[in-house]
Design an enzyme around this catalytic site. Structure first.
Site, PDB file in Angstrom:
ATOM      1  N   LYS A  36       0.818  -1.211   0.000  1.00  0.00           N
ATOM      2  CA  LYS A  36       0.000   0.000   0.000  1.00  0.00           C
ATOM      3  C   LYS A  36       0.847   1.254   0.000  1.00  0.00           C
ATOM      4  O   LYS A  36       0.710   2.127  -0.852  1.00  0.00           O
ATOM      5  CB  LYS A  36      -0.827   0.045   1.298  1.00  0.00           C
ATOM      6  CG  LYS A  36      -2.211  -0.478   1.178  1.00  0.00           C
ATOM      7  CD  LYS A  36      -2.952  -0.254   2.484  1.00  0.00           C
ATOM      8  CE  LYS A  36      -2.129  -0.658   3.693  1.00  0.00           C
ATOM      9  NZ  LYS A  36      -2.712  -0.217   4.960  1.00  0.00           N
ATOM     10  N   THR A  37       1.721   1.326   0.992  1.00  0.00           N
ATOM     11  CA  THR A  37       2.543   2.519   1.137  1.00  0.00           C
ATOM     12  C   THR A  37       3.407   2.709  -0.095  1.00  0.00           C
ATOM     13  O   THR A  37       3.545   3.819  -0.618  1.00  0.00           O
ATOM     14  CB  THR A  37       3.432   2.406   2.388  1.00  0.00           C
ATOM     15  OG1 THR A  37       2.612   2.001   3.481  1.00  0.00           O
ATOM     16  CG2 THR A  37       4.083   3.729   2.703  1.00  0.00           C
ATOM     17  N   ASP A 226      -4.565   7.036   3.244  1.00  0.00           N
ATOM     18  CA  ASP A 226      -4.204   5.701   3.712  1.00  0.00           C
ATOM     19  C   ASP A 226      -5.236   5.255   4.753  1.00  0.00           C
ATOM     20  O   ASP A 226      -5.864   6.088   5.403  1.00  0.00           O
ATOM     21  CB  ASP A 226      -2.803   5.786   4.342  1.00  0.00           C
ATOM     22  CG  ASP A 226      -2.167   4.422   4.473  1.00  0.00           C
ATOM     23  OD1 ASP A 226      -2.714   3.459   3.910  1.00  0.00           O
ATOM     24  OD2 ASP A 226      -1.121   4.328   5.131  1.00  0.00           O
ATOM     25  N   GLU A 227      -5.403   3.957   4.933  1.00  0.00           N
ATOM     26  CA  GLU A 227      -6.274   3.406   5.978  1.00  0.00           C
ATOM     27  C   GLU A 227      -7.687   3.998   5.912  1.00  0.00           C
ATOM     28  O   GLU A 227      -8.262   4.388   6.926  1.00  0.00           O
ATOM     29  CB  GLU A 227      -5.676   3.695   7.375  1.00  0.00           C
ATOM     30  CG  GLU A 227      -4.200   3.416   7.520  1.00  0.00           C
ATOM     31  CD  GLU A 227      -3.872   1.932   7.644  1.00  0.00           C
ATOM     32  OE1 GLU A 227      -4.794   1.097   7.487  1.00  0.00           O
ATOM     33  OE2 GLU A 227      -2.696   1.619   7.863  1.00  0.00           O
ATOM     34  N   GLN A 257      -8.748  -4.710   8.367  1.00  0.00           N
ATOM     35  CA  GLN A 257      -7.875  -3.993   9.295  1.00  0.00           C
ATOM     36  C   GLN A 257      -8.560  -2.795   9.938  1.00  0.00           C
ATOM     37  O   GLN A 257      -7.901  -1.874  10.412  1.00  0.00           O
ATOM     38  CB  GLN A 257      -6.602  -3.544   8.579  1.00  0.00           C
ATOM     39  CG  GLN A 257      -5.742  -4.719   8.122  1.00  0.00           C
ATOM     40  CD  GLN A 257      -4.426  -4.268   7.536  1.00  0.00           C
ATOM     41  OE1 GLN A 257      -3.577  -3.727   8.230  1.00  0.00           O
ATOM     42  NE2 GLN A 257      -4.258  -4.471   6.240  1.00  0.00           N
ATOM     43  N   ARG A 609       2.041  -7.861  10.754  1.00  0.00           N
ATOM     44  CA  ARG A 609       3.181  -6.932  10.800  1.00  0.00           C
ATOM     45  C   ARG A 609       4.484  -7.685  10.571  1.00  0.00           C
ATOM     46  O   ARG A 609       5.512  -7.091  10.273  1.00  0.00           O
ATOM     47  CB  ARG A 609       3.288  -6.211  12.164  1.00  0.00           C
ATOM     48  CG  ARG A 609       2.160  -5.279  12.570  1.00  0.00           C
ATOM     49  CD  ARG A 609       1.757  -4.346  11.496  1.00  0.00           C
ATOM     50  NE  ARG A 609       0.657  -4.891  10.718  1.00  0.00           N
ATOM     51  CZ  ARG A 609       0.296  -4.435   9.531  1.00  0.00           C
ATOM     52  NH1 ARG A 609       0.947  -3.452   8.969  1.00  0.00           N
ATOM     53  NH2 ARG A 609      -0.721  -4.975   8.869  1.00  0.00           N
TER      54      ARG A 609
END
Length: 745
Positions: A36-37, A226-227, A257, A609
Site C-alpha cells: 500500500k505505502t 491511507d487506511e 484492518q 506486521r
DNA sequence: CTTGAAGCGATTTTT
DNA sequence: TCGCTTCAAG
C-alpha cells in the site's frame, strides 16, 4: 531518466495501474502487506515527475505519527527532495494546519492552545461541579469527554444535538446538551481547541464559508488517503469536501484492518466509495510481499472467524519460513525477561529496529522496558502517555502555555497552584467569579488586579508576583527567544526547579532528567525551525504523545515497543505479540462491549506486521491490581488450527527471573528494576557513595543535609526500603534507603 | 484555607 | 505501584 518507467518497473500489475491512473477517483482494496505505502509513494512520484503536478498540490494523510513520518521519508527517498513540499500528515496534523489558517472565520487567533484529554476532562469536571452540582468520578467525567468528542466526530454542534441524536439513550442525557454547550463556550473563552476540533472546526468552516472551500480546493488538487477503512465522519467530510471538485482522490484500505470503530470510524466509508464515486477505478492488491506463508496462514485462519468481511485471498511467493511460535511463561515478569533474552539472542543477526514488541495496552510496556533496560538493549516506546503526560512535564508546559495564552483556563490553574503558593480552592473560586464577570479579560489580567479580590493578603501577594514575572516573560516571547533559556528561567522563578530537585533527591524520581529531555526537544525544534516561536513549539508537540515521536531521526537501532494500534501500517522482520491471555487480548472491555470482531481484526493486524519471525507469548499469572491473578489463554489461540503454531512452555524454576533476583540481592546494593535502574547507571558514576551499610533501629547516623540523628525503623525491604530517622532538630523524616547517602556514626 | 500524610482502588485502543 | 480522595494540623 524516464520517470514513468522508473516509477512502475518494480510494481506488479494492479499496483502499476493504481500509480498510472492519476486522474479521477481510485479505490485500492489492499490486503495486509500488499504494498500500500509503496503504491502511494510511487503514485506521488508519478504525479510530480510524469504529470508535472506541483508537490504542494498533493496531500497525503494517514493515522499515526510514525506512519506519516515513514511515508514522508520513503517519498523523499524515492521521489527526491522535491517531495518535501508535499503535505504528508496525520489527519489531525493536516486539520491543525488548515485550522490555523481558518481560525479567523471562527473569531479565533491562529495561535490557540490545544487541549489534550486530561485538559478536557479537568474543564468538564469543573463545569459539572460548578454548573450542575454534580461531583462525578474520573470515569464518569471521561464519559462526558468522549461523548462530546463523538458528537464532533459526527459533526454535530451543541445546537444541533437534540435534533440529531436521541438524548434519552445517553446517561445524563438531560444535561448533555447544556454541558456540551458550556464546554464549547469555555473552550472558546480559553482560546483553546481539543483534538476533535482539529477536524471538526475546519470542516465546519469549509462547509459554511464558500470562499474558504474554493481557496483550498484550488490549492490542493490530489489527495491520497491511507487506511480509509478507519475514517470517521469528520475525516471523511474533510477529505471529500476538499477533493470533491477535482475528484482526484486515491484511497487505500482493507476492511479486515478496521480497528478504530470505537473512535467513530465507519467501515462503510470504504464500502460505499463506489456509491460516492460511481466512476471510480477499483483495484485489488492481493499479493502479499511482506510475510512468509506460515505467518499468512495463521493470519488467514484467524480472520476467517469474522463474519461480514469482503472476501479476499491473500497470497505470497515467500513459501519458506519458520512456523510462528507460542511460548507460555509462568508470569508477566518472566514474559518480559523471555522476550528480552530472545531479542538479545536475535541481535546477532537482526538489527534492533527490525524488531517490534507489540501489546494491547500501553500499561503493558513497563515490564518490557525494565527487562530491556537491564540487558542494555536500546528501545523506543511509541505512543502512550509515557512522556507528555508526566507530571513534571505538564507542570512546566502549563507555565509555557500560560505565557503563550493567558486566557487558557487549564494552564492557568495548573501554573497558579503548582508548586503550592497559598492559592487554594476558595481563592480560585474568587478568581473564577472575577473572570466570569469579565470573560474578555485574561486570567493574567485578573491576577494583575489581585488587590481587588477578596482573598488573603498572602494569596494576593503570590498572585501579584506571579503576574509580574509572567508579564515579563510574555514581553520576551513576543520576539524569538532561546526556548532552552526560557525554560530554565521558568523552572527557577516558578519554584519548580527546587521542588523537582527535592523530589528527585528524597524519592528517587527522575523529574529533572525528563525536564532535560523536554529541553532537548526544544533545541531540536529550534534547529528544525529556526524561525519558530513558542506558540509554534507548543502546537507542534501537542500532536505528539511520546519522545519517540519527538525525534524521528533518533530512531537509530532501537527495538520498537508499541501498541498494536500504533503498529498499523508498519512492518518488522521480527514481531512479538505479547499478552495472549483472555481479558488482556481480547481486552475484557472490548469483550463486554461486544467488539470481539474488532479485537480479532486487531490480532490480524498484529500478526501481519511480521515479515519472517512471529513469536506469541502469554503468562499464566499476571499482576493485576496489586496481586497475582491466574489467566486463561486468549480465545484467538484456540482459533489457530493445530500445526500452524509451535508451542512451548517454560517453568518458573528455569525462569531467568529467579536467577536475576538472586544475582542482585547483595545487601550492599539493593536490587533495582526499570526506571530505577536508570538512576543506578547515573549513580554508578559516584559508585562508592551508593554503597550503604545495613542500618538498624537505634543506630546513630549522619545525613548530608539534616545532620545527625537516630534510626527509628526500617520499613519494607529491597529497593523500596524506607528509613525513618529522628534528627537532632526533634523532627523525624523518612527517606528511600537506596538514594540516601547516610554515614554510620 | 491550604497543604501534607495516610489510605484505598485501579475501566483500552489515537490524535 | 501509582494516583486520587479523605482527613487533620497549622
Amino acid at each position: 531518466m524516464n520517470w514513468a518507467d522508473e516509477l512502475t518497473k518494480n510494481l506488479n500489475g494492479p499496483q502499476a495501474d493504481a500509480v498510472r491512473h492519476t486522474q479521477g477517483p481510485v479505490l485500492a482494496l489492499a490486503g495486509a502487506g500488499s504494498g500500500k505505502t509503496r503504491t502511494i509513494v510511487h503514485r506521488i512520484g508519478y504525479l510530480i515527475h510524469v504529470d508535472g503536478v506541483k508537490p504542494w498540490r498533493i496531500v497525503a494523510v494517514t493515522f499515526t505519527n510514525k506512519a506519516a513520518q515513514e511515508m514522508q521519508q520513503r517519498t523523499i527517498d524515492i521521489v527526491g527532495p522535491v517531495a518535501a513540499d508535499c503535505l504528508i500528515r496525520t489527519y489531525h496534523s493536516f486539520g491543525l494546519y488548515l485550522l490555523r489558517q481558518l481560525a479567523q472565520y471562527l473569531e479565533m487567533p491562529a495561535s490557540f492552545t490545544i487541549w489534550d484529554e486530561a485538559d478536557q476532562q479537568s474543564v468538564i469536571q469543573t463545569i459539572l461541579t460548578s454548573k450542575f452540582n454534580l461531583n462525578l468520578n474520573k470515569t464518569q467525567v471521561r464519559y462526558f469527554a468522549q461523548t462530546f468528542s463523538s458528537f464532533k466526530d459526527s459533526l454535530i454542534s451543541p445546537d444541533e444535538l437534540a435534533d440529531e441524536v436521541d438524548l434519552d439513550q445517553y446517561e445524563y442525557g438531560e444535561i448533555m446538551q447544556e454541558a456540551y454547550h458550556l464546554y464549547e463556550q469555555q473552550k472558546k473563552q480559553s482560546i483553546a481547541m481539543d483534538f476533535a476540533d482539529l477536524l471538526y472546526q475546519p470542516v465546519r468552516v469549509l462547509q459554511s464559508v464558500p470562499e474558504a472551500l474554493e481557496k483550498y480546493r484550488n490549492r490542493y488538487r490530489y489527495f491520497l488517503v491511507d487506511e480509509y477503512q478507519d475514517t470517521n465522519y469528520a475525516q471523511y467530510m474533510l477529505i471529500n469536501l476538499l477533493a470533491g471538485a477535482e475528484r482526484n482522490l486515491f484511497v487505500v484500505g482493507d476492511d479486515d484492518q478496521a480497528i478504530y470503530g470505537w473512535r467513530g470510524a465507519d467501515v462503510t466509508n470504504i464500502l460505499n466509495f463506489n456509491q460516492d464515486y460511481p466512476d471510480a477505478l477499483v483495484i485489488k492488491l492481493e499479493e502479499n510481499y511482506r510475510s512468509t506463508q506460515p505467518i499468512l496462514d495463521l493470519a488467514n485462519s484467524v480472520i476467517a472467524n469474522n463474519s461480514n468481511r469482503m472476501e479476499k485471498r491473500l497470497f505470497t511467493s515467500l513459501t519458506e519460513g519458520s512456523l510462528p511460535k507460542l511460548t507460555v511463561l509462568p508470569d508477566d515478569n518472566s514474559e518480559a525477561i523471555f522476550i528480552a533474552e530472545q531479542i538479545a539472542r536475535l541481535s546477532q543477526s537482526i538489527h534492533h529496529d527490525e524488531i517490534a514488541v507489540l501489546y494491547r495496552t500501553n500499561a503493558q510496556s513497563r515490564l518490557f522496558e525494565e527487562a530491556l533496560l537491564q540487558r542494555k538493549i536500546p528501545y523506543r516506546v511509541f505512543g502512550g502517555t509515557a512522556f507528555f503526560a508526566r507530571k513534571e512535564v505538564k507542570d512546566v508546559l502549563a507555565y509555557l502555555r500560560f505565557i503563550d495564552n493567558p486566557f487558557d483556563e487549564v494552564s492557568f490553574i495548573r501554573a497558579v497552584t503548582t508548586p503550592p503558593r497559598g492559592i487554594g480552592e476558595k481563592s480560585l473560586e474568587k478568581i473564577y467569579a472575577a473572570r466570569f464577570d469579565n470573560p474578555e479579560h485574561s486570567f493574567l489580567a485578573i491576577i494583575g488586579r489581585a488587590a481587588t479580590l477578596e482573598i488573603p493578603a498572602k494569596a494576593q501577594l503570590a498572585l501579584t508576583e506571579l503576574h509580574d514575572w509572567i508579564t515579563e516573560m510574555r514581553a520576551r516571547v513576543k520576539k524569538q527567544v532561546d526556548l532552552g533559556l526560557l525554560l530554565e528561567d521558568i523552572l527557577d522563578r516558578s519554584g519548580l526547579l527546587a521542588a523537582f530537585e527535592e523530589e528527585d533527591r528524597l524519592l528517587g524520581t527522575n523529574r529533572l532528567e525528563h525536564i532535560t529531555e523536554l529541553k532537548n526537544s526544544m533545541l531540536d525544534f529550534q534547529t528544525r525551525r529556526p524561525e519558530g516561536l513558542l506558540s509554534d513549539y507548543l502546537q507542534d508537540i501537542s500532536l505528539y504523545t511520546s519522545t519517540a515521536d519527538l525525534n524521528p531521526e533518533g530512531a537509530g537501532k532501537a527495538v520498537n515497543l508499541m501498541t498494536i494500534h500504533n503498529a498499523k501500517g508498519l512492518e518488522f522482520e521480527v514481531v512479538f505479540i505479547t499478552g495472549m491471555d483472555e481479558d488482556i487480548f481480547p481486552h475484557y472491555l472490548a469483550q463486554r462491549n461486544g467488539d470481539i470482531e474488532e479485537e480479532r481484526r486487531l490480532f490480524y493486524v498484529a500478526v501481519t506486521r511480521a515479515k519472517r519471525i512471529l513469536q506469541l507469548t502469554r503468562a499464566k499469572r499476571r499482576m493485576m491490581g496489586g496481586q497475582y491473578q491466574q489467566t486463561r489463554p486468549s480465545v484467538f489461540l484456540g482459533e489457530i488450527p493445530p500445526g500452524m503454531l509451535k508451542m512451548e512452555e517454560t517453568t518458573a524454576a528455569t525462569s531467568p527471573v529467579a536467577t536475576y533476583k538472586k544475582t542482585f540481592q547483595a545487601p550492599s546494593r539493593k536490587p533495582v528494576t526499570g526506571e530505577k535502574f536508570k538512576n543506578m547507571i547515573t549513580a554508578a558514576a559516584n559508585a562508592d557513595s551508593s554503597v550503604n551499610p545495613n542500618f538498624k533501629p537505634g543506630d546513630r547516623v549522619k545525613h548530608p543535609n539534616f545532620g545527625t540523628g537516630k534510626v527509628l525503623r526500617i520499613e519494607g525491604s529491597g529497593e523500596s526500603a524506607k528509613i525513618h530517622i529522628f534528627f537532632s532538630d526533634n523532627k523525624s523524616r523518612k527517606f528511600l534507603l537506596r538514594y540516601t547517602n547516610l554515614e554510620k556514626l
